[in-house]
Write a protein that holds these residues in place. Structure first.
Motif, PDB file in Angstrom:
ATOM      1  N   GLY A 190       4.235   3.562  12.056  1.00  0.00           N
ATOM      2  CA  GLY A 190       2.853   3.980  11.925  1.00  0.00           C
ATOM      3  C   GLY A 190       2.422   4.884  13.072  1.00  0.00           C
ATOM      4  O   GLY A 190       3.190   5.199  13.983  1.00  0.00           O
ATOM      5  N   ASP A 192       0.825  -1.214   0.000  1.00  0.00           N
ATOM      6  CA  ASP A 192       0.000   0.000   0.000  1.00  0.00           C
ATOM      7  C   ASP A 192       0.855   1.258   0.000  1.00  0.00           C
ATOM      8  O   ASP A 192       0.354   2.351  -0.221  1.00  0.00           O
ATOM      9  CB  ASP A 192      -0.913   0.020   1.229  1.00  0.00           C
ATOM     10  N   TYR A 193       2.118   1.112   0.274  1.00  0.00           N
ATOM     11  CA  TYR A 193       3.009   2.250   0.305  1.00  0.00           C
ATOM     12  C   TYR A 193       4.293   1.860  -0.429  1.00  0.00           C
ATOM     13  O   TYR A 193       4.642   0.671  -0.506  1.00  0.00           O
ATOM     14  CB  TYR A 193       3.344   2.654   1.743  1.00  0.00           C
ATOM     15  N   ASN A 248      -4.074   0.031   7.726  1.00  0.00           N
ATOM     16  CA  ASN A 248      -4.769   1.236   8.175  1.00  0.00           C
ATOM     17  C   ASN A 248      -6.077   0.830   8.862  1.00  0.00           C
ATOM     18  O   ASN A 248      -7.173   1.109   8.357  1.00  0.00           O
ATOM     19  CB  ASN A 248      -5.042   2.171   6.989  1.00  0.00           C
ATOM     20  N   THR A 297      -4.762  -5.532   6.865  1.00  0.00           N
ATOM     21  CA  THR A 297      -4.826  -4.090   6.692  1.00  0.00           C
ATOM     22  C   THR A 297      -3.658  -3.431   7.402  1.00  0.00           C
ATOM     23  O   THR A 297      -3.168  -3.934   8.419  1.00  0.00           O
ATOM     24  CB  THR A 297      -6.156  -3.526   7.233  1.00  0.00           C
ATOM     25  N   LYS A 343      -8.244   4.582  15.357  1.00  0.00           N
ATOM     26  CA  LYS A 343      -7.647   3.961  14.172  1.00  0.00           C
ATOM     27  C   LYS A 343      -6.125   4.059  14.242  1.00  0.00           C
ATOM     28  O   LYS A 343      -5.557   4.774  15.064  1.00  0.00           O
ATOM     29  CB  LYS A 343      -8.144   4.652  12.895  1.00  0.00           C
ATOM     30  N   ASN A 366      -2.965  11.650  18.850  1.00  0.00           N
ATOM     31  CA  ASN A 366      -2.503  11.063  17.584  1.00  0.00           C
ATOM     32  C   ASN A 366      -0.987  10.964  17.677  1.00  0.00           C
ATOM     33  O   ASN A 366      -0.266  11.930  17.421  1.00  0.00           O
ATOM     34  CB  ASN A 366      -2.934  11.918  16.396  1.00  0.00           C
ATOM     35  N   LYS A 369      -2.664   4.199  11.381  1.00  0.00           N
ATOM     36  CA  LYS A 369      -2.378   4.560   9.994  1.00  0.00           C
ATOM     37  C   LYS A 369      -0.926   4.249   9.657  1.00  0.00           C
ATOM     38  O   LYS A 369      -0.021   4.520  10.439  1.00  0.00           O
ATOM     39  CB  LYS A 369      -2.655   6.052   9.787  1.00  0.00           C
ATOM     40  N   GLY A 370      -0.734   3.642   8.481  1.00  0.00           N
ATOM     41  CA  GLY A 370       0.610   3.374   7.981  1.00  0.00           C
ATOM     42  C   GLY A 370       1.399   2.400   8.820  1.00  0.00           C
ATOM     43  O   GLY A 370       2.597   2.595   9.026  1.00  0.00           O
TER      44      GLY A 370
END
Length: 426
Positions: free
Chosen positions: A133, A79-80, A195, A193, A154, A252, A156-157
């Motif tokens: 992440g 995905d990256y 993310n 996943t 959530k 975050n 992310k990354g």
């Protein structure tokens, strides 16, 4: 005078070579065996090689190179964007092999040494500089109900942990110091996943204002592996003393790999004044004196952070309550057994028929036990409420006698107080 060349000697191989065309007429003329019906020789046939010769040709006298991996020929899809693997260095392997001092084991050792050095960023999953992440979550402290609400939104990354370039992440929460199964909470696992979106709220019960000044919340993101051990991705830590009462604070934070050592753990233990006491757990009790029925209503609501008494790291807890001085069988009650948990929820209520004057002279003994089938039950901890108690236990008893008809709830820390020498199996 023309001299015919002698025919070549017969060959032992399967290769068929026709005779020279120039000597064909002279030899046919001089040979007595020639017949008038003889024709021209057949065209040359293709070269025939035996199977043994075929394998002999393909044998390489040099070293046998390692078989390339499929990943060297086909790119991995992420995905990256990711850096491609380093090129294979065949020349270096040949030179090391031709030295021939130690053979294959020497090559493996050399390759391990190279990976530990220059190839660490690609091959070493524990590199601190690797991007792991971010995690987004919200904390809310409800002092009225002694609850800490942790909402995991959530991530992310996240770093890829599986061979397909993805991960199966979940979040695990601990309260420090004293991290154990008693104060562990975790979210559900999301498959394949990087993310994930959980939007899941986890609640810590029995958290007081004193805990908020000494405790640290650790949130670990892990990858679940059914066939092996779950893998650690990264973690974040939040000092709860920075969280204000009633404040719904959103975080975050980037995931990190925090090294664990004995010095850090000792410092965390020194910061908590009641760590040794809290290891046995806490219990939420409600008291209410009903003037109409002249009875005391005792509610066993729940326990939190109980000590593990079984080998599996859990307990099978139940609660006993006795109103002293002993009034016979009517003074003894016990709750149901909750299997394999350190944070049981009972929500059971018991009644004692006693006048208000007599109640002021009595003591309520509450004890938490671990149930063992066919064996003596293990004592986890206890608490006594009455005129001879002190601190919050005495305050709870006085408020019950003062506020008739009103249910008063308090969290109490379990201690060794009230522990009997033996307990017969029920």
């Amino acid at each position: 005078m023309s001299v015919s060349k002698p025919p070549p000697p017969p060959s032992t191989s399967h290769l068929t070579i026709p005779p020279p065309s120039a000597s064909a007429p002279s030899s046919s003329a001089s040979s007595p065996l020639a017949t008038p019906h003889s024709t021209a020789p057949p065209p040359p046939s293709p070269v025939k090689i035996s199977m043994q010769e075929h394998f002999a040709i393909n044998v390489c006298p040099g070293p046998i190179l390692p078989i390339p991996q499929i990943s060297d020929f086909f790119p991995r899809f992420h995905d990256y964007p990711c850096t491609p693997p380093p090129p294979r260095e065949k020349k270096i392997l040949k030179e090391e092999t031709f030295n021939g001092e130690t053979g294959g084991g020497h090559l493996d050792g050399e390759r391990r040494g190279e990976n530990d050095g220059n190839g660490e960023e690609v091959l070493d999953s524990d590199d601190d500089d690797t991007y792991l992440g971010t995690l987004e979550f919200t904390l809310l402290f409800d002092q009225e109900n002694n609850c800490l609400h942790c909402t995991i939104h959530k991530a992310k990354g996240l770093k890829a942990m599986d061979s397909n370039g993805l991960a199966d992440p979940y979040v695990k929460l601990h309260l420090l110091p004293g991290a154990s199964k008693a104060n562990k909470l975790r979210t559900k696992t999301l498959k394949n996943t990087l993310n994930p979106v959980w939007n899941e709220t986890l609640i810590y019960h029995g958290i007081t204002g004193a805990d908020m000044t000494t405790k640290t919340l650790r949130l670990c993101v892990c990858d679940m592996d059914r066939l092996g051990r779950n893998e650690f991705i990264g973690e974040v830590r939040v000092a709860l003393k920075k969280l204000k009462e009633g404040e719904n604070k959103r975080y975050n934070m980037g995931l990190e790999r925090i090294a664990q050592n004995k010095e850090t753990n000792n410092q965390l233990v020194d910061q908590g004044a009641l760590v040794g006491e809290e290891e046995r757990g806490r219990i939420l009790v409600s008291l209410c004196y009903n003037t109409e029925k002249s009875c005391l209503l005792v509610g066993i609501i729940r326990c939190a952070h109980l000590a593990a008494m079984d080998s599996n790291g859990y307990s099978d807890p139940f609660v006993k309550i006795i109103l002293q001085p002993d009034m016979g069988k009517k003074s003894k009650y016990k709750t149901s057994v909750k299997k394999k948990t350190l944070n049981p929820e009972f929500n059971e209520e018991f009644s004692y028929d006693v006048s208000l004057d007599q109640l002021a002279k009595k003591t309520l003994e509450i004890s938490v036990w671990d149930y063992d089938l066919g064996m003596s039950n293990d004592f986890i901890g206890g608490v006594e409420l009455g005129i001879n108690a002190s601190g919050q236990r005495l305050k709870h008893w006085f408020e019950c006698l003062k506020n008739k008809g009103k249910k008063v709830e308090y969290w109490h820390t379990l201690t060794q107080q009230g522990a009997p020498s033996t307990d017969k199996p029920d």
